[in-house]
Design an enzyme around this catalytic site. Structure first.
Site, mmCIF file in Angstrom:
data_model
loop_
_atom_site.group_PDB
_atom_site.id
_atom_site.type_symbol
_atom_site.label_atom_id
_atom_site.label_comp_id
_atom_site.label_asym_id
_atom_site.label_seq_id
_atom_site.Cartn_x
_atom_site.Cartn_y
_atom_site.Cartn_z
ATOM 1 N N SER A 169 0.817 -1.215 0.000
ATOM 2 C CA SER A 169 0.000 0.000 0.000
ATOM 3 C C SER A 169 0.851 1.266 0.000
ATOM 4 O O SER A 169 2.000 1.272 0.437
ATOM 5 C CB SER A 169 -0.911 0.021 1.230
ATOM 6 O OG SER A 169 -1.652 -1.162 1.328
HETATM 7 N N1 SAH Z 1 -1.076 -5.037 3.830
HETATM 8 C C1 SAH Z 1 -0.278 -5.293 2.643
HETATM 9 C C2 SAH Z 1 -0.986 -4.877 1.362
HETATM 10 C C3 SAH Z 1 -1.573 -6.042 0.808
HETATM 11 S S1 SAH Z 1 -2.390 -6.058 -0.744
HETATM 12 C C4 SAH Z 1 1.089 -4.641 2.723
HETATM 13 O O1 SAH Z 1 1.329 -3.873 3.652
HETATM 14 O O2 SAH Z 1 1.919 -4.932 1.867
HETATM 15 C C5 SAH Z 1 -3.727 -7.108 -0.246
HETATM 16 C C6 SAH Z 1 -3.348 -8.498 0.161
HETATM 17 O O3 SAH Z 1 -4.542 -9.150 0.566
HETATM 18 C C7 SAH Z 1 -2.761 -9.350 -0.969
HETATM 19 O O4 SAH Z 1 -1.526 -9.864 -0.580
HETATM 20 C C8 SAH Z 1 -3.806 -10.445 -1.158
HETATM 21 O O5 SAH Z 1 -3.247 -11.704 -1.523
HETATM 22 C C9 SAH Z 1 -4.443 -10.504 0.210
HETATM 23 N N2 SAH Z 1 -5.780 -11.095 0.241
HETATM 24 C C10 SAH Z 1 -6.807 -10.924 -0.620
HETATM 25 N N3 SAH Z 1 -7.880 -11.643 -0.236
HETATM 26 C C11 SAH Z 1 -7.525 -12.288 0.907
HETATM 27 C C12 SAH Z 1 -8.187 -13.192 1.791
HETATM 28 N N4 SAH Z 1 -9.450 -13.591 1.577
HETATM 29 N N5 SAH Z 1 -7.517 -13.656 2.851
HETATM 30 C C13 SAH Z 1 -6.239 -13.279 3.102
HETATM 31 N N6 SAH Z 1 -5.549 -12.430 2.301
HETATM 32 C C14 SAH Z 1 -6.181 -11.936 1.227
#
Ligand code: SAH
Length: 206
Positions: free
Chosen positions: A49
């Protein structure tokens, strides 16, 4: 200074962001942009993010150092690392094993020992560890997932999550406050997140 000017005024949030080296969480090919205020691609088609969004969402959580926090969507691990600087324990769930393993290596090398990880479907939360004082979802859902509201503390629990169109066009961050069985929802600011996907890659269920 950019984050402060854009509305991140909580000094604990600013100092946590200052102390977590974002270059450890980005891909080598984006190292030169590690401190730019923008989201960057990571493995599995996901993104780390934008620092401003991390700052605003963390601030909106109204964290306290005794809070037990759940993050859904570990990704690079950056947001979990920021949360770990001023909450008692952070639980974080990711549905891509490769991303999770890399994030775990980063937590280990930065000696962030109060983060517990789970490979699984965060749409369902983490029932065995519930209730959580705070829940932060870092992927966008179409609606507020019922399971997550259920796992929020009945004693002033707060959840921050992006909700809206999964193509990313029309999403906003919501704040859910729970008292007893009741909850209220407040709209905070527009964002663009990757989708919160239900179920595991390859259709496997956990
Ligand atoms: N918080 C992260 C940003 C992540 S982007 C950071 O600081 O880098 C969103 C993430 O959510 C992705 O890695 C994606 O694989 C995950 N995601 C999406 N759906 C999900 C689910 N149902 N359960 C767990 N993770 C999920």
């Amino acid at each position: 200074m950019d984050l402060r000017n854009a509305g991140v005024t909580n000094t604990q949030v600013l100092s946590a962001i200052e102390r977590i080296p974002r270059e450890e969480f980005v891909e080598d090919s984006f190292l030169d942009q590690a401190y730019a205020n923008q989201a960057l691609p990571i493995a599995c088609g996901q993104t780390i993010s934008q620092p401003l969004v991390v700052g605003l969402m963390t601030q909106a959580l109204e964290l306290h150092d005794r809070h037990k926090v759940l993050e859904v969507g570990t990704g690079s691990g950056y947001q979990a690392a920021v949360l770990s600087r001023f909450s008692r324990r952070v639980y974080t769930i990711e549905r891509h094993q490769d991303l999770l393993e890399e994030a775990e290596r980063r937590f280990e090398s930065l000696r962030l020992r109060n983060i517990t990880t789970l490979y699984g479907d965060g749409y369902k939360g983490w029932a065995a560890q519930a209730p959580f004082d705070r829940i932060l979802v870092t992927a966008a859902a179409r609606i507020v997932p019922r399971e997550l509201v259920e796992q929020l503390s009945e004693n002033g629990g707060v959840m921050i999550l992006p909700v809206g169109d999964l193509a990313g066009a029309d999403q906003e961050v919501l704040r859910v406050r729970k008292e007893g069985k009741n909850f209220t929802t407040e709209r905070l600011f527009p964002v663009r997140f990757v989708p919160l996907v239900q179920g595991m890659p390859g259709g496997q269920r956990n």
